[in-house]
Enzyme design. Structure first.
Site, short mmCIF file in Angstrom:
data_model
loop_
_atom_site.label_atom_id
_atom_site.label_comp_id
_atom_site.label_asym_id
_atom_site.label_seq_id
_atom_site.Cartn_x
_atom_site.Cartn_y
_atom_site.Cartn_z
CG HIS A 130 -18.71 -38.96 -30.94
ND1 HIS A 130 -17.35 -39.14 -30.83
CD2 HIS A 130 -18.90 -37.63 -31.13
CE1 HIS A 130 -16.75 -37.97 -30.96
NE2 HIS A 130 -17.67 -37.03 -31.13
NE ARG A 131 -17.37 -44.66 -36.36
CZ ARG A 131 -16.65 -45.30 -37.27
NH1 ARG A 131 -16.69 -46.60 -37.38
NH2 ARG A 131 -15.88 -44.62 -38.09
CG ASP A 132 -12.37 -39.96 -31.60
OD1 ASP A 132 -11.67 -40.66 -30.85
OD2 ASP A 132 -11.94 -38.96 -32.19
CB ILE A 133 -16.44 -41.42 -26.37
CG1 ILE A 133 -17.72 -41.49 -27.18
CG2 ILE A 133 -16.69 -40.84 -24.99
CD1 ILE A 133 -18.30 -40.15 -27.57
CG ASN A 137 -13.17 -35.77 -29.63
OD1 ASN A 137 -12.42 -34.87 -29.99
ND2 ASN A 137 -13.06 -36.99 -30.08
#
Length: 169
Positions: A130-133, A137
């Site tokens: 995911h890289r944007d936890i 989100n």
């Protein structure tokens, strides 16, 4: 979407590509969706592809794609409980106001956290990162389950790592 006219109800929030709107279809079912604008850059196409690939109970689902002039929009499953962050802030205020006990808030927080962990596990099991936890989100459904969304930074996992990193217990 399938020749159905949708009405814009209100703005749900803002993202990198603009306002995310709540839309509602005609009666009798009056289905509601989040309508997210997508720009023409490859990241938007990647986000759409990742979200479709992530299909399952733990991720917000793409219901369709709409085009209005040169603008493309994703119709996304609506999580009626909103962002997890808003739920956490509401619980904090409710505890401070005495409307919710500390024990009740802890129980809800544990359920939301476990749901977020499961959503991430499901996402990773499909070969994606995911890289944007962050709490903004994750989204909460009307039934209280937690779903992963906003996959604009997500990528297929091409590392090949299968081992757990960090300090073993």
């Amino acid at each position: 979407h399938g020749g159905v006219d949708y009405n814009v109800v209100k703005e749900l929030g803002r993202g990198q590509c603009g306002a995310v709107m709540l839309i509602e279809g005609p009666a009798p079912d009056s289905r509601k969706f989040a309508l997210k604008p997508l720009d023409a850059d490859p990241r938007a196409v990647n986000e759409l592809q990742i979200q479709i690939r992530a299909a399952g109970d733990s991720s917000l689902q793409i219901a369709g794609v709409l085009k209005e002039g040169n603008q493309v929009f994703a119709m996304i499953e609506l999580a009626g409980g909103g962002e997890m962050m808003n739920n956490l802030n509401f619980m904090k205020t409710s505890v401070a106001d005495g409307h919710l006990s500390q024990a009740e808030a802890q129980t809800i927080n544990l359920r939301l956290g476990a749901g977020a962990a499961q959503a991430l596990s499901d996402f990773h099991s499909k070969g994606m990162v995911h890289r944007d936890i962050k709490p903004q989100n994750f989204f909460v459904t009307e039934t209280g389950s937690t779903k992963l969304g906003d996959m604009g930074e997500a990528l297929p996992d091409t590392t090949g790592y299968t081992e757990i990193l960090g300090t073993p217990d």
